[in-house]
Design an enzyme around this catalytic site. Structure first.
Site, PDB file in Angstrom:
ATOM      1  N   SER A 252       0.835  -1.186   0.000  1.00 50.15           N
ATOM      2  CA  SER A 252       0.000   0.000   0.000  1.00 50.15           C
ATOM      3  C   SER A 252       0.882   1.254   0.000  1.00 50.15           C
ATOM      4  CB  SER A 252      -0.957  -0.035   1.195  1.00 50.15           C
ATOM      5  OG  SER A 252      -1.978   0.920   1.044  1.00 50.15           O
ATOM      6  N   ASP A 349      -8.823  -5.703  -5.160  1.00 46.06           N
ATOM      7  CA  ASP A 349      -8.389  -4.628  -4.259  1.00 46.06           C
ATOM      8  C   ASP A 349      -9.370  -3.461  -4.365  1.00 46.06           C
ATOM      9  OD1 ASP A 349      -7.037  -2.465  -2.988  1.00 46.06           O
ATOM     10  OD2 ASP A 349      -5.133  -3.480  -3.324  1.00 46.06           O
ATOM     11  N   HIS A 382      -6.875  -5.905  -0.836  1.00 41.16           N
ATOM     12  CA  HIS A 382      -5.802  -5.100  -0.269  1.00 41.16           C
ATOM     13  C   HIS A 382      -5.322  -5.772   1.023  1.00 41.16           C
ATOM     14  CE1 HIS A 382      -3.865  -1.152  -0.597  1.00 41.16           C
ATOM     15  NE2 HIS A 382      -3.941  -1.031   0.731  1.00 41.16           N
TER      16      HIS A 382
END
Length: 415
Positions: A252, A349, A382
């Site tokens: 991220s 995601d 994610h």
């Protein structure tokens, strides 16, 4: 009891089908959807086990006779179908990533490794690991905690993971940069499955904190990553590491910072006061990163990060300092001298869309002289690799393959 069973069935079904579908334009609900889909998708078999066990217990107790309980059983059955699908999908991870590695490194990439390093590679995963997803520690790994690498107190501390037994020539080093939207996160919270796995196999892993927004504005985050690289070069030999080989990873915001660090070696504006330090990186593995602050291809126009970035992270608007926004985007820094890179992203995601990774990888493949591997994982959310799961552990195996290949190739070039 029937009402509680029905309620649990509905909640479970919502979680399961949140993980199965690909929800995108959900605006304010994105963080909630992500959390539910993430914890359900990565722990699918664990959810299936407790749901079946609960149903069996109630059946033996004679509590499934009511209409409401039987309706709950029907809802649970739908959830079980979805959970089985999610587990099977996770089991296909090694097929996806092995194909990606072969495309990027060559069909016989494993045979180019020294025989003793081929032995540390794994193809399978252990149920004992993914059935205990939050048990991280591994035998034979030593941890040094809370070592200062710069002057910003808690935000400039690092942890070191390495084998208890030394390695001839020193351990190759992996630097882990945590995520958290540049505003939250701690070095102890992410990538432990990867770091412990590598440390058991002759690698030294360094996990860092760095200054966070809104207390610090970009580029403070990348400056701290560069300071950590400089510290490793100067000090890691004391812990048995090889300061000449440093790979970097992160997810991220950590995917953004790790890729940016890899693409901007020795860039003076990101090294104030230590411009002469060598901050080059020998390999990079960014996970589900943000690669374009400017969103120049209009990928996330309806789910824009611009206001958050402007208010909290950059602390200026794009038009006020376009160069800062541009230079802070890994996509803008793609160059032919980029190190070998393994970019990993999930199709599902919901926080950083997969199209951003595809665009970044396309630019790398057109420009870089080094290997570029892209692993796009069907169904992955994610932060999927924060704890042990079937998908996580197979991904850890694939990243180990890539890092061993990168290190072996680097050693050949030094010979």
């Amino acid at each position: 009891m029937s009402g509680l069973y029905f309620f649990l069935a509905v909640v479970s079904a919502i979680g399961t089908w949140s993980a199965v579908i690909q929800a995108r334009r959900i605006y304010w609900a994105a963080p909630f959807y992500f959390l539910v889909a993430w914890l359900t998708g990565e722990l699918a078999m664990i959810h299936l086990i407790w749901q079946v066990a609960l149903t069996a217990l109630l059946a033996f107790s004679g509590l499934l006779d009511s209409g409401l309980a039987q309706a709950g059983l029907g809802v649970f059955a739908l959830s079980w179908l979805g959970l089985a699908y999610l587990h099977i999908q996770s089991m296909e991870t090694p097929l996806v990533l092995r194909r990606s590695l072969k495309r990027g490194l060559g069909e016989d990439y494993r045979s180019t490794l020294p025989v003793e390093r081929q032995r540390v590679l794994e193809d399978g995963v252990r149920a004992a690991h993914w059935m205990r997803p939050f048990r991280m520690a591994r035998e034979g790994v030593r941890v040094h905690s809370h070592i200062a690498y710069a002057e910003a107190g808690k935000r400039n501390l690092l942890d070191i993971y390495h084998p208890r037994e030394p390695r001839e020539g020193g351990f190759p080093v992996l630097l882990q940069v945590h995520g958290g939207g540049w505003m939250i996160g701690e070095k102890e919270q992410q990538a432990k499955p990867l770091m412990y796995h590598l440390a058991q196999r002759g690698w030294l892993c360094v996990a860092i904190n760095y200054r966070l927004s809104p207390n610090a504005a970009f580029p403070a985050h990348i400056v701290d990553v560069k300071k950590a690289i400089a510290w490793i070069r100067d000090n890691i030999a004391e812990y048995g590491g090889n300061p000449d080989f440093i790979a970097i990873t992160g997810g991220s915001a950590g995917g953004h910072l790790s890729s940016l660090a890899a693409l901007t070696p020795n860039y003076a504006p990101y090294q104030p006061g230590f411009e002469e330090a060598d901050t080059s990186i020998q390999a990079a593995v960014p996970f589900y990163g943000v690669y374009d602050f400017l969103d120049r291809f209009d990928i996330r126009s309806e789910m824009s990060m611009e206001k958050m970035l402007a208010d909290k992270v950059m602390q200026c608007r794009q038009e006020q300092d376009p160069e800062l926004w541009d230079r802070g985007s890994p996509l803008s820094n793609v160059n032919e001298d980029a190190p070998p890179m393994f970019v990993i992203h999930g199709t599902h995601d919901s926080l950083v869309w997969v199209e951003e990774a595809r665009t970044f990888v396309s630019a790398l493949q057109k420009t870089s002289k080094q290997a570029v591997v892209y692993g796009e994982l069907p169904g992955a959310q994610h932060a999927f690799e924060v704890f042990h799961s079937v998908r996580t552990d197979h991904t850890v195996n694939a990243v180990t393959d890539f890092l061993e290949w990168s290190h072996a190739r680097w050693l050949q070039q030094q010979a």
